[in-house]
Design a protein around this motif. Structure first.
Motif, PDB file in Angstrom:
ATOM      1  N   GLY A 129       0.744  -1.282  -0.146  1.00  0.00           N
ATOM      2  CA  GLY A 129       0.131  -0.082  -0.006  1.00  0.00           C
ATOM      3  C   GLY A 129       0.980   1.074  -0.059  1.00  0.00           C
ATOM      4  N   MET A 130       2.012   1.156   0.092  1.00  0.00           N
ATOM      5  CA  MET A 130       3.035   2.316   0.371  1.00  0.00           C
ATOM      6  C   MET A 130       3.768   2.543  -0.917  1.00  0.00           C
ATOM      7  N   VAL A 131       3.290   1.710  -1.793  1.00  0.00           N
ATOM      8  CA  VAL A 131       3.952   1.814  -3.226  1.00  0.00           C
ATOM      9  C   VAL A 131       2.901   2.297  -4.208  1.00  0.00           C
ATOM     10  N   SER A 132       3.328   3.315  -5.043  1.00  0.00           N
ATOM     11  CA  SER A 132       2.717   4.071  -6.085  1.00  0.00           C
ATOM     12  C   SER A 132       2.259   3.107  -7.199  1.00  0.00           C
ATOM     13  N   ARG A 133       1.274   3.748  -7.970  1.00  0.00           N
ATOM     14  CA  ARG A 133       0.922   2.776  -8.994  1.00  0.00           C
ATOM     15  C   ARG A 133       2.045   2.623  -9.940  1.00  0.00           C
ATOM     16  N   LYS A 134       2.846   3.527 -10.254  1.00  0.00           N
ATOM     17  CA  LYS A 134       4.037   3.466 -11.124  1.00  0.00           C
ATOM     18  C   LYS A 134       5.227   4.336 -10.183  1.00  0.00           C
ATOM     19  N   HIS A 135       5.888   3.411  -9.424  1.00  0.00           N
ATOM     20  CA  HIS A 135       6.814   4.024  -8.502  1.00  0.00           C
ATOM     21  C   HIS A 135       8.325   4.045  -8.945  1.00  0.00           C
ATOM     22  N   LEU A 136       8.676   2.956  -9.666  1.00  0.00           N
ATOM     23  CA  LEU A 136      10.205   3.138  -9.859  1.00  0.00           C
ATOM     24  C   LEU A 136      10.409   2.623 -11.378  1.00  0.00           C
ATOM     25  N   GLN A 137      11.475   3.054 -12.009  1.00  0.00           N
ATOM     26  CA  GLN A 137      11.776   2.797 -13.403  1.00  0.00           C
ATOM     27  C   GLN A 137      13.086   2.279 -13.360  1.00  0.00           C
ATOM     28  N   PHE A 165      15.158   4.880 -11.438  1.00  0.00           N
ATOM     29  CA  PHE A 165      14.587   6.430 -11.448  1.00  0.00           C
ATOM     30  C   PHE A 165      13.447   6.411 -10.489  1.00  0.00           C
ATOM     31  N   ASP A 166      13.202   7.424  -9.591  1.00  0.00           N
ATOM     32  CA  ASP A 166      11.951   7.531  -8.965  1.00  0.00           C
ATOM     33  C   ASP A 166      10.953   8.284  -9.794  1.00  0.00           C
ATOM     34  N   MET A 167       9.712   7.558 -10.131  1.00  0.00           N
ATOM     35  CA  MET A 167       8.948   8.376 -11.138  1.00  0.00           C
ATOM     36  C   MET A 167       7.942   9.101 -10.359  1.00  0.00           C
ATOM     37  N   LYS A 168       8.398  10.151  -9.528  1.00  0.00           N
ATOM     38  CA  LYS A 168       7.700  10.920  -8.751  1.00  0.00           C
ATOM     39  C   LYS A 168       6.748  10.084  -7.723  1.00  0.00           C
ATOM     40  N   SER A 169       7.080   9.139  -7.036  1.00  0.00           N
ATOM     41  CA  SER A 169       6.474   8.315  -6.371  1.00  0.00           C
ATOM     42  C   SER A 169       6.261   9.085  -4.967  1.00  0.00           C
ATOM     43  N   ARG A 170       5.054   8.721  -4.153  1.00  0.00           N
ATOM     44  CA  ARG A 170       4.785   9.480  -3.009  1.00  0.00           C
ATOM     45  C   ARG A 170       5.668   9.479  -1.769  1.00  0.00           C
ATOM     46  N   ASN A 171       6.087   8.185  -1.698  1.00  0.00           N
ATOM     47  CA  ASN A 171       6.966   7.775  -0.560  1.00  0.00           C
ATOM     48  C   ASN A 171       8.650   7.854  -1.080  1.00  0.00           C
ATOM     49  N   GLY A 172       8.761   7.920  -2.182  1.00  0.00           N
ATOM     50  CA  GLY A 172      10.226   8.158  -2.777  1.00  0.00           C
ATOM     51  C   GLY A 172      10.962   6.538  -2.885  1.00  0.00           C
ATOM     52  N   TYR A 198      14.616   4.565  -2.286  1.00  0.00           N
ATOM     53  CA  TYR A 198      15.786   4.409  -1.504  1.00  0.00           C
ATOM     54  C   TYR A 198      16.665   3.270  -2.320  1.00  0.00           C
ATOM     55  N   VAL A 199      17.924   3.679  -2.308  1.00  0.00           N
ATOM     56  CA  VAL A 199      19.013   2.624  -2.738  1.00  0.00           C
ATOM     57  C   VAL A 199      20.056   2.769  -1.730  1.00  0.00           C
ATOM     58  N   ASN A 200      20.306   1.607  -1.132  1.00  0.00           N
ATOM     59  CA  ASN A 200      21.231   1.427  -0.195  1.00  0.00           C
ATOM     60  C   ASN A 200      20.928   2.551   0.990  1.00  0.00           C
ATOM     61  N   ASN A 201      19.581   2.739   1.326  1.00  0.00           N
ATOM     62  CA  ASN A 201      19.476   3.569   2.351  1.00  0.00           C
ATOM     63  C   ASN A 201      19.486   5.248   2.168  1.00  0.00           C
ATOM     64  N   GLN A 202      19.737   5.616   0.803  1.00  0.00           N
ATOM     65  CA  GLN A 202      19.820   6.910   0.440  1.00  0.00           C
ATOM     66  C   GLN A 202      18.753   7.203  -0.530  1.00  0.00           C
ATOM     67  N   LYS A 203      17.874   8.090  -0.283  1.00  0.00           N
ATOM     68  CA  LYS A 203      16.830   8.516  -1.096  1.00  0.00           C
ATOM     69  C   LYS A 203      17.290   9.117  -2.414  1.00  0.00           C
ATOM     70  N   ILE A 204      16.804   8.713  -3.532  1.00  0.00           N
ATOM     71  CA  ILE A 204      17.469   9.051  -4.909  1.00  0.00           C
ATOM     72  C   ILE A 204      16.921  10.069  -5.359  1.00  0.00           C
ATOM     73  N   GLU A 205      17.494  10.996  -6.070  1.00  0.00           N
ATOM     74  CA  GLU A 205      16.858  12.079  -6.669  1.00  0.00           C
ATOM     75  C   GLU A 205      17.371  11.998  -8.144  1.00  0.00           C
ATOM     76  N   GLY A 206      16.627  11.967  -9.273  1.00  0.00           N
ATOM     77  CA  GLY A 206      17.093  11.761 -10.600  1.00  0.00           C
ATOM     78  C   GLY A 206      17.330  10.176 -10.953  1.00  0.00           C
ATOM     79  N   GLU A 207      18.295  10.191 -11.593  1.00  0.00           N
ATOM     80  CA  GLU A 207      18.919   8.749 -12.207  1.00  0.00           C
ATOM     81  C   GLU A 207      20.055   8.085 -11.457  1.00  0.00           C
ATOM     82  N   VAL A 208      19.940   6.968 -10.868  1.00  0.00           N
ATOM     83  CA  VAL A 208      21.020   6.587 -10.093  1.00  0.00           C
ATOM     84  C   VAL A 208      21.428   5.281 -10.613  1.00  0.00           C
ATOM     85  N   PRO A 209      22.772   4.984 -10.914  1.00  0.00           N
ATOM     86  CA  PRO A 209      23.450   3.675 -11.419  1.00  0.00           C
ATOM     87  C   PRO A 209      23.169   2.595 -10.169  1.00  0.00           C
ATOM     88  N   LEU A 210      23.010   1.565 -10.754  1.00  0.00           N
ATOM     89  CA  LEU A 210      22.905   0.344  -9.990  1.00  0.00           C
ATOM     90  C   LEU A 210      23.971  -0.609 -10.231  1.00  0.00           C
TER      91      LEU A 210
END
Length: 148
Positions: free
Chosen positions: A38-46, A59-66, A68-80
């Motif tokens: 329930g905490m996940v947006s319909r389209k949450h992550l790309q 890439f966070d798709m403007k999700s409501r709850n954000g 996090y990659v390795n406990n860091q909230k991501i902004e923009g696109e982040v390499p995995l």
């Protein structure tokens, strides 16, 4: 290729091969990677594969709850990279930089990664019990145990 393994949540143990395409993760039932949380947006992550760099990006798709990659909230696109933990809502996903032949192989990989990453975390009750036990076994100047 790469995969996602769900490590916490209702779908713990599920895995998804990512292929070399863009994948959308979310609650929407039309998505190939649907997260029942329930905490996940319909389209949450790309998660996108860049052929030129031979690398995956989150890439966070403007999700409501954000996201996090390795406990860091991501902004923009982040390499995995292999072993990254992605948190969406209350669900954790392990990014593996390889594909697996079946669910059992994916779970074995997750278990091995979990053993390497295992950190003992104590909640407030367990921590207080450990402190009480430690206090009860401490010795005073006479050698007798100190009682609280």
């Amino acid at each position: 290729m790469a995969s996602l393994i769900i490590t916490t949540g209702k779908q713990e143990g599920d895995y998804y091969p990512l292929g070399r395409r863009t994948n959308v993760v979310g609650r929407d039932e039309a998505l190939p990677i649907q997260i029942l949380d329930g905490m996940v947006s319909r389209k949450h992550l790309q998660i996108r594969f860049d052929e030129k760099k031979n690398r995956y990006y989150a890439f966070d798709m403007k999700s409501r709850n954000g996201v996090y990659v390795n406990n860091q909230k991501i902004e923009g696109e982040v390499p995995l990279k292999d072993g990254d933990v992605i948190l969406v809502g209350l669900t954790s996903l392990l990014f593996a930089d390889k594909d697996f032949k079946d669910k059992d192989s994916a779970l074995l990989h997750y278990k091995k990664v979990g053993e390497r990453m295992r950190v003992t975390v104590y909640g407030p009750n367990e921590l207080e019990q450990m402190r009480a036990l430690q206090r009860s076994t401490e010795q005073g100047e006479t050698g007798a145990p100190i009682r609280p």
